[in-house]
Design an enzyme around this catalytic site. Structure first.
Site, mmCIF file in Angstrom:
data_model
loop_
_atom_site.group_PDB
_atom_site.id
_atom_site.type_symbol
_atom_site.label_atom_id
_atom_site.label_comp_id
_atom_site.label_asym_id
_atom_site.label_seq_id
_atom_site.Cartn_x
_atom_site.Cartn_y
_atom_site.Cartn_z
ATOM 1 N N HIS A 25 1.050 1.567 1.023
ATOM 2 C CA HIS A 25 -0.053 2.414 0.825
ATOM 3 C C HIS A 25 -1.423 2.396 1.429
ATOM 4 O O HIS A 25 -2.199 3.062 1.387
ATOM 5 C CB HIS A 25 -0.313 2.206 -0.933
ATOM 6 C CG HIS A 25 -0.923 0.694 -1.216
ATOM 7 N ND1 HIS A 25 -0.100 -0.171 -1.654
ATOM 8 C CD2 HIS A 25 -2.217 0.417 -1.410
ATOM 9 C CE1 HIS A 25 -0.922 -1.316 -1.997
ATOM 10 N NE2 HIS A 25 -2.014 -0.855 -1.890
ATOM 11 N N ASP A 68 7.004 -0.858 -0.378
ATOM 12 C CA ASP A 68 5.537 -0.820 -0.070
ATOM 13 C C ASP A 68 4.969 -1.871 1.176
ATOM 14 O O ASP A 68 4.093 -2.465 0.888
ATOM 15 C CB ASP A 68 4.673 -1.355 -1.458
ATOM 16 C CG ASP A 68 3.263 -0.672 -1.456
ATOM 17 O OD1 ASP A 68 2.796 -0.267 -0.071
ATOM 18 O OD2 ASP A 68 2.535 -0.924 -2.130
ATOM 19 N N SER A 146 -5.319 -5.550 -0.696
ATOM 20 C CA SER A 146 -3.854 -4.880 -0.457
ATOM 21 C C SER A 146 -3.346 -5.181 1.076
ATOM 22 O O SER A 146 -4.111 -4.858 2.027
ATOM 23 C CB SER A 146 -3.672 -3.445 -0.818
ATOM 24 O OG SER A 146 -3.687 -3.419 -2.291
#
Length: 301
Positions: A25, A68, A146
């Protein structure tokens, strides 16, 4: 530790060939534009030993939405590329210390400290999928973390920081990381193939809501079995209709290699631990009978 500014995220140096691991992402905007393998999808900053940041183009090597994870590659000299040491996420204990490194709110190379708060958590990823086996930590993880590393006290990579549970958009002490066990399975495939080759039965399983309507509350109900598939040749029976149009239940998968299956999602999660070509033993409920059936897993279509 590396920073991927365009995605407001972070990443880790995987090897001396310049492969960088981050979250899917983090580069999601580029992937949404159908970026091709080898295409530049990010600008990657690497902090050199003298404290100077050097900027590189990050080319797409592979990406997997279901876990992910994504791999980029930079053309940097080996003296800049200090691969991360991978730790053992399978031996983690709740309460042990951990450290998160990332780029929260643009403050690059930020270190926060916490403990392992929980194990085997479901991570509800920004890619829209649920990732099992997650690590929960109270180390502060905020937007920009992230793709960055979650480390053990010896500096070993035990996870990739991926998501937070929050009602404010900032850290509430509930962060989640994809475990290194999963990373070490996925990343080599992304580097070699550009994608993940998953194992599956290649048959249709009824959604849980449909199974519940048919009074199947435990197991994975087989909906369709393609002709000439390995599942068909193994003798797995799908739902059929009787002469009067009534539904006749097919096989219900209740265990894989002795591990209980309670739902479609649980079956998918169990099969994710295997590779194409592996043989598993399915325990099936067929009417009032309980059967055991060996079957070879295929590449998931």
């Amino acid at each position: 530790m590396v920073r991927v500014p365009e995605g407001n995220g972070s990443g880790v140096v995987w090897d001396e060939q310049g492969h960088i691991v981050t979250n899917y992402h983090v580069i999601g905007n580029a992937l949404a534009r159908k970026a091709k393998i080898g295409e530049t999808v990010a600008r990657v900053n690497i902090l050199a030993s003298e404290g100077i940041q050097k900027n590189f183009e990050g080319r797409l090597i592979g990406a997997d939405r279901f876990k992910d994870l994504a791999v980029l590659k930079v053309e940097a000299s080996e003296d800049l590329l200090r691969p991360i040491k991978v730790g053992q996420s399978t031996s983690l204990k709740v309460g042990q210390q951990c450290l998160a490194i990332g780029n929260p709110f643009g403050f690059d190379h930020t270190l926060t400290v916490g403990v392992i708060s929980g194990l085997n958590r479901d991570i509800f990823s920004q890619t829209g999928v649920t990732i099992g086996g997650g690590i929960q930590t109270d180390a502060a993880i905020n937007p920009g973390n992230s793709g960055g590393p979650l480390l053990d006290s010896k500096g070993g990579l035990i996870g990739i920081n991926t998501a937070i549970f929050t009602q404010t958009g900032t850290s509430a002490g509930v962060g989640f990381a994809i475990p290194s066990y999963t990373i070490t399975k996925i990343v080599p495939q992304l580097i070699q193939f550009g994608k993940v080759v998953r194992a599956g039965l290649n048959l249709d399983i009824a959604p849980d809501a449909v199974a519940t309507q048919l009074n199947v509350r435990n197991g994975a109900l087989v909906l369709q079995v393609p002709a000439n598939s390995l599942a068909a040749k193994a003798g797995i029976i799908p739902i059929t209709r009787g002469f009067a149009g009534n539904i006749i239940l097919g096989d219900i998968i209740v265990a894989v290699d002795g591990k209980k299956v309670k739902s479609k999602a649980e079956l998918d999660r169990l099969l994710d631990e295997y590779s194409a070509g592996d043989t598993v033993l399915l325990k099936l409920q067929r009417g009032s009978e309980n059967l055991e059936l060996p079957i070879m897993l295929e590449e998931k279509s």
